[in-house]
Scaffold this active site. Sequence first.
Site, PDB file in Angstrom:
ATOM      1  N   ARG A   1      26.018 -16.487 -39.452  1.00 24.34           N
ATOM      2  CA  ARG A   1      26.491 -17.485 -40.132  1.00 24.34           C
ATOM      3  C   ARG A   1      26.133 -18.923 -39.634  1.00 24.34           C
ATOM      4  NH1 ARG A   1      29.431 -21.990 -40.408  1.00 24.34           N
ATOM      5  NH2 ARG A   1      30.596 -21.150 -38.521  1.00 24.34           N
TER       6      ARG A   1
ATOM      7  N   CYS B   1      24.799 -27.918 -35.259  1.00 25.87           N
ATOM      8  CA  CYS B   1      25.729 -28.750 -36.173  1.00 25.87           C
ATOM      9  C   CYS B   1      25.033 -29.428 -37.128  1.00 25.87           C
ATOM     10  CB  CYS B   1      26.802 -29.287 -35.496  1.00 25.87           C
ATOM     11  SG  CYS B   1      28.142 -30.413 -36.639  1.00 25.87           S
TER      12      CYS B   1
ATOM     13  N   ASN C   1      24.419 -22.815 -30.555  1.00 33.72           N
ATOM     14  CA  ASN C   1      25.505 -22.233 -29.761  1.00 33.72           C
ATOM     15  C   ASN C   1      24.814 -21.557 -28.559  1.00 33.72           C
ATOM     16  OD1 ASN C   1      27.752 -21.890 -32.040  1.00 33.72           O
ATOM     17  ND2 ASN C   1      25.754 -21.444 -32.994  1.00 33.72           N
TER      18      ASN C   1
END
Length: 309
Positions: free
Chosen positions: A17, A244, A253
């Site tokens: 996701r 982001c 991440n």
Amino acid sequence: MSTRRPQRVHIREVGPRDGFQNEPEQIATEDKVRLINALGRAGLHRIEVASFVRPDVIPQLSDGVEVLSSVDVPDDVALMVLIPNSKGLDNALKVRDKFHEAAIFVSASETHNKKNVNRTIDETMADLDGVAKRITSEGIRCAAVIATSFGCPYEGRVDLERVLSLAERFAEAGASEVGFGDTTGMANPGYVSEFFSAALERLPGVEVTAHFHNTRGQGLANALAALEAGCSSFESSFGELGGCPVPPGSTGNIATEDLVSMFHEMGVETGVSLPGVIDAAREAQTVLGRKLTSHSIVAGPVEWASARS
């Protein structure tokens, strides 16, 4: 060794996701499903797989229902979906039997929240209070995520008290887990240690989760600082996928395989097969047609040479 350091941690894989949503080229549904299945077989018992945001906002995730309907993971794998608002929850509940956990989110930074969801923090929280209660009333585990918990590129340092107050409000609304996101990689190990010591004290009975980005190369150092402060719940993304969309330059991440490798070398149990995650990340490289940035994809697991007489 820190007396607060957990000897076993939980890791939620967010690549399907949080990672995929930042990919500019549409990933085929069957490829998403194949990668999620591989992650489940690698021992990742928590996987975030879909989002119920508007398809025109994030087209990459518009096939979430198809993905949820097609994955084939072990029975002990909990699938999570992201719920942005009441409408998103309405849509998610149409496939209630396909997932186990739902995440709601807000930014601790007013400016970031407005840029991300076009609402003030108060407006977002007013909606999410009700969403959290509805989620739990459906027997779904509710997790809350607070983005920009450690700093905002628009506002600078975010006040710790503001972040923890939002976390307490989520807990009061029924969230059994609160994740703190270093959304643009602005955290540092010293502050992370202070932050998680305070969060764990303020949120008894709530699972406190660390979510770090490696934008400035400090992701694993921050994860270690959180661990030493007593945090036993982490989120990461295979292949270091993600970032982001607000603002530009906020890279991925921390890589799941790098996090697992570090923990295993320290003697901290994860229940995850490191070779399995590396294989999934390498397969993701093939699917995406580019090299990914985790270290373990290249180096592989640590292999100690056999002792010689």
